[in-house]
Design a protein around this motif. Structure first.
Motif, PDB file in Angstrom:
ATOM      1  N   ASN A   9       0.809  -1.218   0.000  1.00  0.00           N
ATOM      2  CA  ASN A   9       0.000   0.000   0.000  1.00  0.00           C
ATOM      3  C   ASN A   9       0.842   1.267   0.000  1.00  0.00           C
ATOM      4  O   ASN A   9       0.390   2.312  -0.452  1.00  0.00           O
ATOM      5  N   ALA A  10       2.062   1.195   0.492  1.00  0.00           N
ATOM      6  CA  ALA A  10       2.933   2.370   0.574  1.00  0.00           C
ATOM      7  C   ALA A  10       3.602   2.695  -0.761  1.00  0.00           C
ATOM      8  O   ALA A  10       4.242   3.736  -0.888  1.00  0.00           O
ATOM      9  N   ILE A  11       3.458   1.840  -1.767  1.00  0.00           N
ATOM     10  CA  ILE A  11       4.132   2.036  -3.049  1.00  0.00           C
ATOM     11  C   ILE A  11       3.323   2.975  -3.935  1.00  0.00           C
ATOM     12  O   ILE A  11       2.176   2.694  -4.257  1.00  0.00           O
ATOM     13  N   SER A  12       3.969   4.085  -4.311  1.00  0.00           N
ATOM     14  CA  SER A  12       3.276   5.029  -5.197  1.00  0.00           C
ATOM     15  C   SER A  12       4.180   5.544  -6.313  1.00  0.00           C
ATOM     16  O   SER A  12       3.758   6.399  -7.083  1.00  0.00           O
ATOM     17  N   SER A  13       5.401   5.025  -6.378  1.00  0.00           N
ATOM     18  CA  SER A  13       6.319   5.501  -7.411  1.00  0.00           C
ATOM     19  C   SER A  13       7.205   4.361  -7.892  1.00  0.00           C
ATOM     20  O   SER A  13       7.262   3.296  -7.267  1.00  0.00           O
ATOM     21  N   ARG A  14       7.881   4.596  -8.969  1.00  0.00           N
ATOM     22  CA  ARG A  14       8.818   3.614  -9.497  1.00  0.00           C
ATOM     23  C   ARG A  14       9.923   3.338  -8.478  1.00  0.00           C
ATOM     24  O   ARG A  14      10.335   2.196  -8.278  1.00  0.00           O
ATOM     25  N   GLN A  15      10.385   4.376  -7.797  1.00  0.00           N
ATOM     26  CA  GLN A  15      11.424   4.224  -6.786  1.00  0.00           C
ATOM     27  C   GLN A  15      10.931   3.381  -5.612  1.00  0.00           C
ATOM     28  O   GLN A  15      11.681   2.553  -5.083  1.00  0.00           O
ATOM     29  N   ASP A  16       9.682   3.594  -5.201  1.00  0.00           N
ATOM     30  CA  ASP A  16       9.098   2.774  -4.140  1.00  0.00           C
ATOM     31  C   ASP A  16       9.057   1.309  -4.557  1.00  0.00           C
ATOM     32  O   ASP A  16       9.344   0.419  -3.758  1.00  0.00           O
ATOM     33  N   LEU A  17       8.681   1.053  -5.813  1.00  0.00           N
ATOM     34  CA  LEU A  17       8.623  -0.318  -6.313  1.00  0.00           C
ATOM     35  C   LEU A  17      10.012  -0.941  -6.296  1.00  0.00           C
ATOM     36  O   LEU A  17      10.185  -2.073  -5.843  1.00  0.00           O
ATOM     37  N   ALA A  18      11.008  -0.212  -6.760  1.00  0.00           N
ATOM     38  CA  ALA A  18      12.377  -0.735  -6.774  1.00  0.00           C
ATOM     39  C   ALA A  18      12.836  -1.075  -5.353  1.00  0.00           C
ATOM     40  O   ALA A  18      13.426  -2.135  -5.121  1.00  0.00           O
ATOM     41  N   ALA A  19      12.554  -0.211  -4.400  1.00  0.00           N
ATOM     42  CA  ALA A  19      12.936  -0.462  -3.005  1.00  0.00           C
ATOM     43  C   ALA A  19      12.190  -1.677  -2.451  1.00  0.00           C
ATOM     44  O   ALA A  19      12.775  -2.501  -1.736  1.00  0.00           O
ATOM     45  N   TYR A  20      10.902  -1.785  -2.769  1.00  0.00           N
ATOM     46  CA  TYR A  20      10.109  -2.934  -2.315  1.00  0.00           C
ATOM     47  C   TYR A  20      10.691  -4.238  -2.861  1.00  0.00           C
ATOM     48  O   TYR A  20      10.847  -5.218  -2.131  1.00  0.00           O
ATOM     49  N   LEU A  21      11.011  -4.263  -4.152  1.00  0.00           N
ATOM     50  CA  LEU A  21      11.553  -5.478  -4.761  1.00  0.00           C
ATOM     51  C   LEU A  21      12.907  -5.831  -4.160  1.00  0.00           C
ATOM     52  O   LEU A  21      13.211  -7.011  -3.951  1.00  0.00           O
ATOM     53  N   PRO A  67      -8.645  -3.541 -11.311  1.00  0.00           N
ATOM     54  CA  PRO A  67      -8.586  -2.229 -11.974  1.00  0.00           C
ATOM     55  C   PRO A  67      -8.168  -2.367 -13.437  1.00  0.00           C
ATOM     56  O   PRO A  67      -7.367  -3.233 -13.788  1.00  0.00           O
ATOM     57  N   ASP A  68      -8.722  -1.528 -14.288  1.00  0.00           N
ATOM     58  CA  ASP A  68      -8.367  -1.544 -15.705  1.00  0.00           C
ATOM     59  C   ASP A  68      -6.923  -1.111 -15.925  1.00  0.00           C
ATOM     60  O   ASP A  68      -6.245  -1.623 -16.809  1.00  0.00           O
ATOM     61  N   GLN A  69      -6.454  -0.153 -15.137  1.00  0.00           N
ATOM     62  CA  GLN A  69      -5.093   0.361 -15.263  1.00  0.00           C
ATOM     63  C   GLN A  69      -4.284  -0.013 -14.020  1.00  0.00           C
ATOM     64  O   GLN A  69      -4.608   0.437 -12.927  1.00  0.00           O
ATOM     65  N   PRO A  70      -3.225  -0.806 -14.185  1.00  0.00           N
ATOM     66  CA  PRO A  70      -2.404  -1.140 -13.020  1.00  0.00           C
ATOM     67  C   PRO A  70      -1.609   0.073 -12.538  1.00  0.00           C
ATOM     68  O   PRO A  70      -1.356   0.997 -13.300  1.00  0.00           O
ATOM     69  N   ASP A  71      -1.236   0.029 -11.265  1.00  0.00           N
ATOM     70  CA  ASP A  71      -0.352   1.061 -10.735  1.00  0.00           C
ATOM     71  C   ASP A  71       0.908   0.376 -10.209  1.00  0.00           C
ATOM     72  O   ASP A  71       1.056  -0.834 -10.309  1.00  0.00           O
ATOM     73  N   ALA A  76       3.922  -4.530  -7.785  1.00  0.00           N
ATOM     74  CA  ALA A  76       4.553  -5.119  -6.600  1.00  0.00           C
ATOM     75  C   ALA A  76       3.763  -6.335  -6.119  1.00  0.00           C
ATOM     76  O   ALA A  76       4.352  -7.357  -5.754  1.00  0.00           O
ATOM     77  N   ALA A  77       2.443  -6.239  -6.138  1.00  0.00           N
ATOM     78  CA  ALA A  77       1.608  -7.359  -5.703  1.00  0.00           C
ATOM     79  C   ALA A  77       1.810  -8.579  -6.604  1.00  0.00           C
ATOM     80  O   ALA A  77       1.824  -9.711  -6.126  1.00  0.00           O
ATOM     81  N   ILE A  78       1.990  -8.370  -7.893  1.00  0.00           N
ATOM     82  CA  ILE A  78       2.242  -9.480  -8.817  1.00  0.00           C
ATOM     83  C   ILE A  78       3.565 -10.153  -8.465  1.00  0.00           C
ATOM     84  O   ILE A  78       3.646 -11.382  -8.383  1.00  0.00           O
ATOM     85  N   PHE A  79       4.606  -9.347  -8.220  1.00  0.00           N
ATOM     86  CA  PHE A  79       5.903  -9.910  -7.819  1.00  0.00           C
ATOM     87  C   PHE A  79       5.767 -10.693  -6.516  1.00  0.00           C
ATOM     88  O   PHE A  79       6.308 -11.787  -6.368  1.00  0.00           O
TER      89      PHE A  79
END
Length: 86
Positions: A9-21, A67-71, A76-79
């Motif tokens: 839920n805290a992921i809102s940017s590409r950088q957040d996604l990279a850090a999460y992964l 949702p029609d458009q992923p965010d 991150a949820a798919i990973f």
């Protein structure tokens, strides 16, 4: 979109996604995150299968349509799902 995993839920940017992964991979290496799909091939296949069947997750867990458009959080949820999806 409200995910059951608060870190997603805290992921809102590409950088957040990279850090999460990065954090997810560290948890996998350390044995903190249970792994059902240890090979790259199995992992990518699980990501594909979960993406194909995420309608059931959304219907039964989230209570909303996919949702029609992923965010960035959905990616991150798919990973995350691919780590344990069989």
């Amino acid at each position: 979109m409200k995910w059951t995993d608060e870190s997603i839920n805290a992921i809102s940017s590409r950088q957040d996604l990279a850090a999460y992964l990065q954090h997810l991979s560290q948890g996998m290496r350390a044995g903190v995150v249970r792994i059902e799909n240890p090979s790259t091939i199995d992992y990518v296949s699980a990501a594909s299968r979960w993406t194909e069947s995420m309608d059931g997750y959304f219907e039964n867990v989230v209570g909303q349509p996919v949702p029609d458009q992923p965010d960035w959080a959905m990616i991150a949820a798919i990973f995350r799902a691919a780590v344990v999806y069989e």
